[in-house]
Design an enzyme around this catalytic site. Structure first.
Site, PDB file in Angstrom:
ATOM      1  N   ASP A   1     -32.468-132.642  84.868  1.00 42.45           N
ATOM      2  CA  ASP A   1     -32.895-132.730  83.500  1.00 42.45           C
ATOM      3  C   ASP A   1     -34.156-131.790  83.500  1.00 42.45           C
ATOM      4  O   ASP A   1     -35.115-132.146  84.323  1.00 42.45           O
ATOM      5  CB  ASP A   1     -33.177-133.978  82.942  1.00 42.45           C
ATOM      6  CG  ASP A   1     -33.514-134.044  81.514  1.00 42.45           C
ATOM      7  OD1 ASP A   1     -32.876-133.315  80.503  1.00 42.45           O
ATOM      8  OD2 ASP A   1     -34.702-134.497  81.265  1.00 42.45           O
TER       9      ASP A   1
ATOM     10  N   LYS B   1     -33.718-119.396  82.630  1.00 39.92           N
ATOM     11  CA  LYS B   1     -33.322-120.861  82.895  1.00 39.92           C
ATOM     12  C   LYS B   1     -32.428-120.588  84.135  1.00 39.92           C
ATOM     13  O   LYS B   1     -31.677-119.671  84.250  1.00 39.92           O
ATOM     14  CB  LYS B   1     -32.468-121.284  81.690  1.00 39.92           C
ATOM     15  CG  LYS B   1     -32.269-122.841  82.050  1.00 39.92           C
ATOM     16  CD  LYS B   1     -31.920-123.460  80.732  1.00 39.92           C
ATOM     17  CE  LYS B   1     -31.426-124.841  80.735  1.00 39.92           C
ATOM     18  NZ  LYS B   1     -31.495-125.662  79.425  1.00 39.92           N
TER      19      LYS B   1
ATOM     20  N   ASP C   1     -42.487-128.249  75.961  1.00 38.64           N
ATOM     21  CA  ASP C   1     -41.212-128.037  75.586  1.00 38.64           C
ATOM     22  C   ASP C   1     -40.423-129.531  76.471  1.00 38.64           C
ATOM     23  O   ASP C   1     -40.042-129.325  77.589  1.00 38.64           O
ATOM     24  CB  ASP C   1     -40.573-126.791  76.050  1.00 38.64           C
ATOM     25  CG  ASP C   1     -39.006-126.989  75.999  1.00 38.64           C
ATOM     26  OD1 ASP C   1     -38.375-127.763  75.123  1.00 38.64           O
ATOM     27  OD2 ASP C   1     -38.306-126.005  76.165  1.00 38.64           O
TER      28      ASP C   1
ATOM     29  N   ASP D   1     -36.424-131.724  80.923  1.00 40.57           N
ATOM     30  CA  ASP D   1     -37.127-132.049  79.744  1.00 40.57           C
ATOM     31  C   ASP D   1     -37.670-133.349  79.461  1.00 40.57           C
ATOM     32  O   ASP D   1     -37.784-133.886  78.477  1.00 40.57           O
ATOM     33  CB  ASP D   1     -36.346-131.667  78.442  1.00 40.57           C
ATOM     34  CG  ASP D   1     -35.996-130.081  78.322  1.00 40.57           C
ATOM     35  OD1 ASP D   1     -36.959-129.477  78.054  1.00 40.57           O
ATOM     36  OD2 ASP D   1     -34.975-129.673  78.537  1.00 40.57           O
TER      37      ASP D   1
ATOM     38  N   ASP E   1     -40.644-121.814  81.796  1.00 38.06           N
ATOM     39  CA  ASP E   1     -40.331-123.220  81.625  1.00 38.06           C
ATOM     40  C   ASP E   1     -40.552-124.020  82.997  1.00 38.06           C
ATOM     41  O   ASP E   1     -39.674-123.898  83.785  1.00 38.06           O
ATOM     42  CB  ASP E   1     -39.084-123.542  80.739  1.00 38.06           C
ATOM     43  CG  ASP E   1     -38.831-124.885  80.143  1.00 38.06           C
ATOM     44  OD1 ASP E   1     -39.137-125.752  81.342  1.00 38.06           O
ATOM     45  OD2 ASP E   1     -38.780-125.059  79.232  1.00 38.06           O
TER      46      ASP E   1
ATOM     47  N   TRP F   1     -34.961-117.988  73.428  1.00 40.30           N
ATOM     48  CA  TRP F   1     -34.269-118.461  74.508  1.00 40.30           C
ATOM     49  C   TRP F   1     -32.564-118.419  74.150  1.00 40.30           C
ATOM     50  O   TRP F   1     -32.652-119.113  72.960  1.00 40.30           O
ATOM     51  CB  TRP F   1     -34.530-119.847  75.005  1.00 40.30           C
ATOM     52  CG  TRP F   1     -33.606-120.594  75.946  1.00 40.30           C
ATOM     53  CD1 TRP F   1     -33.612-120.336  77.390  1.00 40.30           C
ATOM     54  CD2 TRP F   1     -32.624-121.664  75.455  1.00 40.30           C
ATOM     55  NE1 TRP F   1     -32.559-121.292  77.708  1.00 40.30           N
ATOM     56  CE2 TRP F   1     -32.052-121.856  76.930  1.00 40.30           C
ATOM     57  CE3 TRP F   1     -32.308-122.257  74.242  1.00 40.30           C
ATOM     58  CZ2 TRP F   1     -31.037-122.919  76.804  1.00 40.30           C
ATOM     59  CZ3 TRP F   1     -31.203-123.274  74.333  1.00 40.30           C
ATOM     60  CH2 TRP F   1     -30.739-123.569  75.696  1.00 40.30           C
TER      61      TRP F   1
ATOM     62  N   HIS G   1     -43.870-123.031  78.988  1.00 37.77           N
ATOM     63  CA  HIS G   1     -43.191-124.079  78.487  1.00 37.77           C
ATOM     64  C   HIS G   1     -43.660-125.401  79.504  1.00 37.77           C
ATOM     65  O   HIS G   1     -42.902-125.369  80.590  1.00 37.77           O
ATOM     66  CB  HIS G   1     -42.015-124.093  78.278  1.00 37.77           C
ATOM     67  CG  HIS G   1     -41.351-123.397  76.920  1.00 37.77           C
ATOM     68  ND1 HIS G   1     -40.369-123.169  76.367  1.00 37.77           N
ATOM     69  CD2 HIS G   1     -42.058-122.811  75.923  1.00 37.77           C
ATOM     70  CE1 HIS G   1     -39.899-122.882  75.312  1.00 37.77           C
ATOM     71  NE2 HIS G   1     -41.178-122.536  74.920  1.00 37.77           N
TER      72      HIS G   1
ATOM     73  N   GLU H   1     -37.337-116.289  77.601  1.00 32.74           N
ATOM     74  CA  GLU H   1     -37.445-117.445  78.537  1.00 32.74           C
ATOM     75  C   GLU H   1     -35.993-117.462  79.447  1.00 32.74           C
ATOM     76  O   GLU H   1     -34.937-117.274  78.935  1.00 32.74           O
ATOM     77  CB  GLU H   1     -37.454-118.759  77.470  1.00 32.74           C
ATOM     78  CG  GLU H   1     -37.436-120.102  78.595  1.00 32.74           C
ATOM     79  CD  GLU H   1     -37.534-121.348  77.509  1.00 32.74           C
ATOM     80  OE1 GLU H   1     -37.450-121.242  76.425  1.00 32.74           O
ATOM     81  OE2 GLU H   1     -37.586-122.249  78.123  1.00 32.74           O
TER      82      GLU H   1
ATOM     83  N   HIS I   1     -37.208-125.299  84.423  1.00 33.01           N
ATOM     84  CA  HIS I   1     -36.116-124.227  84.717  1.00 33.01           C
ATOM     85  C   HIS I   1     -35.924-123.550  85.803  1.00 33.01           C
ATOM     86  O   HIS I   1     -35.347-122.750  86.182  1.00 33.01           O
ATOM     87  CB  HIS I   1     -36.235-123.212  83.668  1.00 33.01           C
ATOM     88  CG  HIS I   1     -35.940-123.694  82.111  1.00 33.01           C
ATOM     89  ND1 HIS I   1     -35.692-122.790  81.006  1.00 33.01           N
ATOM     90  CD2 HIS I   1     -35.669-124.991  81.803  1.00 33.01           C
ATOM     91  CE1 HIS I   1     -35.350-123.395  80.001  1.00 33.01           C
ATOM     92  NE2 HIS I   1     -35.558-124.587  80.405  1.00 33.01           N
TER      93      HIS I   1
HETATM   94  C1  RNT Z   1     -33.900-124.862  76.741  1.00 35.04           C
HETATM   95  C2  RNT Z   1     -35.161-124.317  76.435  1.00 35.04           C
HETATM   96  C3  RNT Z   1     -35.770-123.865  75.362  1.00 35.04           C
HETATM   97  C4  RNT Z   1     -35.420-124.979  74.393  1.00 35.04           C
HETATM   98  C5  RNT Z   1     -36.243-125.169  73.026  1.00 35.04           C
HETATM   99  C6  RNT Z   1     -35.653-126.075  72.102  1.00 35.04           C
HETATM  100  O1  RNT Z   1     -33.668-125.193  78.059  1.00 35.04           O
HETATM  101  O2  RNT Z   1     -36.187-124.624  77.271  1.00 35.04           O
HETATM  102  O3  RNT Z   1     -37.034-123.624  75.318  1.00 35.04           O
HETATM  103  O4  RNT Z   1     -35.778-126.271  74.925  1.00 35.04           O
HETATM  104  O5  RNT Z   1     -36.241-123.942  72.530  1.00 35.04           O
HETATM  105 ZN    ZN Z   2     -38.172-124.276  77.156  1.00 37.32          ZN
END
Ligand code: RNT
Ligand code: ZN
Length: 419
Positions: free
Chosen positions: A295, A228, A327, A297, A260, A185, A287, A226, A263
């Site tokens: 946000d 985003k 993640d 995460d 993810d 990523w 993820h 990955e 994302h």
């Molecule tokens: C970031 C990605 C990635 C990170 C990690 C730390 O937006 O999701 O996967 O969160 O690699």
């Molecule tokens: Zn991620």
């Protein structure tokens, strides 16, 4: 002896054609890869006081007790694994190497810098280790570009880093005898509207070709890329978008695509993407995360979106082609609790998926009985999933119900509060 609550729940599910024993066997055999970066807010231990820059990822909060050293992180993880039913993996980032106080730049990392992690994970009989190059928190990432940078020397540096990361990943896979996923990523993008959207993508594609040039054993190692939608400080343009990486992974045919859950646009369903992605790529890395507005995460919960992801994996028969990783990073609550709550939530979502009245649902759909299908979905929501989950925890000798919070509170008092 099974608890009487479990026996009743087992009969309730059996009446709908669901075998709870088969579900528990499957659950026990499905490892989750825990992200090491929840314990220290994605700081890493590359050098003292490393700060995150050029990453577009940010942990917010300053709850006391953050791990300040590798030893503290491992001590926290010991408690986390102790409170989780099942056998799991650990997902390391390159900045978490054991560099013994020396500055080893990213392009010079080697398996030996992770030997103490391997020993630690072996001693705890973890299922295996996963890996990630860290293309952020570094002077060469400070202007928001890494593998797509317009300067060749910068691109070459990150290519060398990612190539080194793959070799470390492959060494993990060989040691543990389970396939290691190494996920690339990068944060590359721009805050404001760019004029040229194509140049960086051409450079990224060429850089990735160079990163993946070395052939590694497919048994030991799997690559993933990955995508985003946007990041903080990169709101207008992300080089490695969904279309870019889905195209790249499908064209190659030998790497996994990483979805993810944080994302995508909040109204998009990650679950709905799974069957499409797996039509054209051999495998998938998940993820599991929870996006809240902008946000990406928050700590995973067993919410509808997360349940839908696992339902899709089970319904499609995709579990065998999917690596499941977490993640998220929340610095506003006890970090050990964040790890445990999120992992247990993901496992519960998987259990819920394994306990769907699949045969009845499929038949209802195939015979065009959509009212029955809807009724089954709705009745399923109130089935005693929690009782099956409790039985799983009991059999795995981990705390049932809220018991895990007692252990975390006592650890907070005796260890975390003194950091
Ligand atoms: C970031 C990605 C990635 C990170 C990690 C730390 O937006 O999701 O996967 O969160 O690699
Ligand atoms: Zn991620």
């Amino acid at each position: 002896m099974d608890s009487s609550a479990y026996s009743l729940a087992r009969e309730t599910y059996a009446a709908l054609g669901v075998d709870t024993e088969a579900a528990l066997t499957r659950l026990a055999a499905t490892p989750i890869s825990l992200h090491c970066w929840q314990g220290d807010d994605v700081g890493g231990f590359e050098k003292p006081n490393a700060t995150l820059s050029g990453g577009g990822i940010q942990a917010t909060g300053n709850y006391p007790g953050k791990a300040r050293t590798l030893d503290e992180l491992r001590q926290d993880l010991d408690l986390v694994y102790k409170l989780l039913p099942g056998r799991h993996r650990l997902n390391l980032h390159a900045i978490y190497g054991d560099f013994a106080g020396k500055l080893v730049d990213r392009d010079a990392i080697e398996p030996k810098h992770f030997a103490s992690w391997v020993a630690w994970a072996q001693a705890r009989k973890l299922h295996g280790l996963d890996f990630n190059p860290s293309c952020f928190s570094h002077p060469f990432a400070a202007d928001g570009a890494t593998l797509s940078h317009d300067c060749k020397a910068v691109r070459d540096f990150w290519i060398a880093h990612c190539a080194a990361a793959r070799r470390i990943g492959a060494s993990f896979g060989k040691t543990f005898g389970t396939t290691t996923t190494t996920n690339v990523w990068i944060p590359d993008g721009s805050k404001d509207t760019p004029f040229d959207r194509s140049g960086p993508r051409q450079r990224l594609a060429a850089s990735l070709d160079a990163v993946f040039a070395e052939k590694l054993s497919a048994t030991d190692h799997r690559d993933a890329v990955e995508s985003k939608l946007f990041g903080i400080g990169a709101e207008s343009y992300t080089v490695g978008s969904h279309e870019f990486y889905l195209g790249y992974a499908s064209k190659r045919g030998d790497i996994a695509y990483c979805l993810d859950a944080g994302h995508f646009h909040p109204t998009e369903s990650l679950a709905d993407k799974i069957a499409s992605v797996l039509q054209f790529t051999p495998s998938l890395l998940l993820h599991v995360s929870r996006g809240v507005r902008w946000d990406s995460d928050h700590v995973v919960t067993c919410d509808d979106a997360t349940r839908a992801i696992f339902e899709e994996l089970v319904r499609g028969g995709f579990l065998g082609r999917t690596a499941i990783g977490l993640d998220y990073f929340d610095a506003s609550i006890n970090r050990v609790a964040a790890w445990v709550i999120g992992t247990r939530a993901a496992q519960k979502a998987l259990l819920g998926a394994l306990l769907e009245p699949a045969t009845l649902l499929r038949t209802a759909e195939q015979t065009g009985d959509h009212a029955l299908r809807l009724a089954l979905f709705e009745e399923s929501r109130a089935l005693p999933l929690g009782l099956i989950w409790d039985e799983f925890c009991r059999r795995e000798n981990v705390p049932v119900g809220l018991g895990f919070m007692d252990e975390i509170k006592s650890y907070e008092r005796s260890v975390l509060a003194h950091r």
